[in-house]
Design an enzyme around this catalytic site. Sequence first.
Site, mmCIF file in Angstrom:
data_model
loop_
_atom_site.group_PDB
_atom_site.id
_atom_site.type_symbol
_atom_site.label_atom_id
_atom_site.label_comp_id
_atom_site.label_asym_id
_atom_site.label_seq_id
_atom_site.Cartn_x
_atom_site.Cartn_y
_atom_site.Cartn_z
ATOM 1 N N ALA A 52 -8.564 1.380 6.285
ATOM 2 C CA ALA A 52 -8.392 1.376 4.826
ATOM 3 C C ALA A 52 -7.295 2.354 4.452
ATOM 4 O O ALA A 52 -7.202 3.449 5.019
ATOM 5 C CB ALA A 52 -9.687 1.747 4.115
ATOM 6 N N GLU A 53 -6.473 1.970 3.476
ATOM 7 C CA GLU A 53 -5.320 2.769 3.067
ATOM 8 C C GLU A 53 -5.708 4.199 2.700
ATOM 9 O O GLU A 53 -4.930 5.130 2.879
ATOM 10 C CB GLU A 53 -4.628 2.130 1.850
ATOM 11 C CG GLU A 53 -3.898 0.846 2.144
ATOM 12 C CD GLU A 53 -4.753 -0.371 1.874
ATOM 13 O OE1 GLU A 53 -5.940 -0.394 2.292
ATOM 14 O OE2 GLU A 53 -4.251 -1.314 1.255
#
Lengths: 220, 226
Positions: A52-53
Site C-alpha cells: 500500500a502506498e
Amino acid sequence: MTQKNWTPLDRNAIAKRVAKDIPEGWYVNLGIGVPTLVADNVPADREVIFHAENGILGIGPAPEPGKVNPWLINAGKQYITLMKGGSYFHHADSFSMIRGRHLDLCVLGAYEVSASGDLANWARSSTDTAPAVGGAMDLAIGAKRVWVAMQHVTKDGAPRLVESCAYPLTSMACVKRIFTDLAVIDVTPQGFAVREIIDGLSFDELQAMTGAPLIRQDAA
Amino acid sequence: MIDKFSPDIAEALDGIPDAATILLGGFGAVGQANLLIEGVLETGVRNLTIVANNAGYGKVGLARLLKEGRVRKLICSYPRIVGSTIFEELYSSGKLELELVPQGTLAERMRAAGAGIPAFFTPTGANTLLSQGKEMRDYNGLPHVLEQALYGDVALVEAWEADRWGNLTYRDAGRNFNPVCAMAAKLTIAQTQHVRELGALNPEHIVTPGIFVDRVVHIPCGDPVG
C-alpha cells in the site's frame, strides 16, 4: 437486437480472473475499486505480498468486526490487517519501491486504455472540478507490469478500449494486460490481442464494443 | 541539558510567520497532527501554503484551517476524499490555489529538500497535464520531468513516542509522510502520544532521529477518528 446469450462477469469475477494470473512471490499494488477485490481472490496457499502506498507491505484480509485497528488503513483509507512478515515504512521509501521498479505488478482501474497501452485513469477532463492524482502516475510508470481491471464499455455503451485516449493521460504506453467483464486482452506492439472471451460472446461482438482493432490470439 | 519539549501547543508553535510554507504529515486521518494544525489557527497566521497528501476531512485539523481562510495555496496529491467538502467548496469558488503533485513526487520532493538535493528528474508525470511548463529530458530513451525540492518553513508531525532529544517512533500506518516532512523543514514540531525517558527508545526502532526535530509537545489525543 436479438437475445444475448452471454453474461458479463461481475466485479468479483473480474477480480478473480486477475488473481488467477498472479504467481506466488510477486509484490503487488492494487488500485481502488475492482483491483482492491483481487487480494481476497488469491488462493490462501499462494503467497503474494500486497503493497500500500501509505507505507505497508504484507496486507492481510479485512479485519473482523470489532477488531479494527484505527491506525492501520490502506491507500483507499479502508481498515486492513497486517500479515505475519508484514512491514511499515515511510512514504519516500514506499514510493521508492514503486518508482524504483521493485513492484512486480500494479493492478489499476481506468477510464480508458489505448491500443498502444496509454492509460487514462486520474481525471475526467483537463478542467476537472476537483482533480486528484494520488499515486496513479507513480504506479503507472514504476511497476514492472501494469494491468487494468475495468468494465469493457461505459454506462452509455461507449468503448473504454480505444485507439487514443480522450481523457487526460496518466502515463503513456504502460498497460500490458486488460481484464474486463467481457475479455482478457494483451497490449502488444501490434495492438489489442484477445487472450480470452467470456462464454457465448463472439469475437465480432467483442470487436463491436471495442474502439480499436482486435487481434485474434490463442490463450498462452 | 537538551530538552525539546514545549509545555503546551501555543509555545510549541511560537514564531510561525504569515505566508509560511507548512508541511503536514498524515495520510487521511492517520498520523496527522490535528491539534498542532488547529493550534496554528489560534496563532492567527494567514496566507499560508500548506503541503499535505489530502485536503482535510470533516471539520477538524486542516479542514478548519481551510474553512477559516488561512490558506492561500495547497500543494497536494489527493485533495478529494470522502468528507473533503470544505476543500471542494473553496477550490470550485476560486478561493484556493491548488498545485496537484503525484504522490511519489510529493514525498520525493520533500525527501530531496531534506537531503540537500535541489531538484531531480523523474519519469512520473511526463507528458501529462502535470508536467506542463516543466523542463524535460530523456534518460534511457524515456521522457523525464525536472521536479523541484519542496522546502518547508515548518513541519507538523504526529509521533507515537518521543524523548527529550526529539527522537520519534510512529504507530503502524501513522508513519506515512511524517519522517519526510520532519527532514524537509527549518522548524519541525512534533505532537506525540507518549513521552519516553532518554534511553528508553530502542535505537534500532527510532524512525526519525532527533536531529530532524526541533520541538515536541505531549498530546495524548488517542486513536485517529476517520
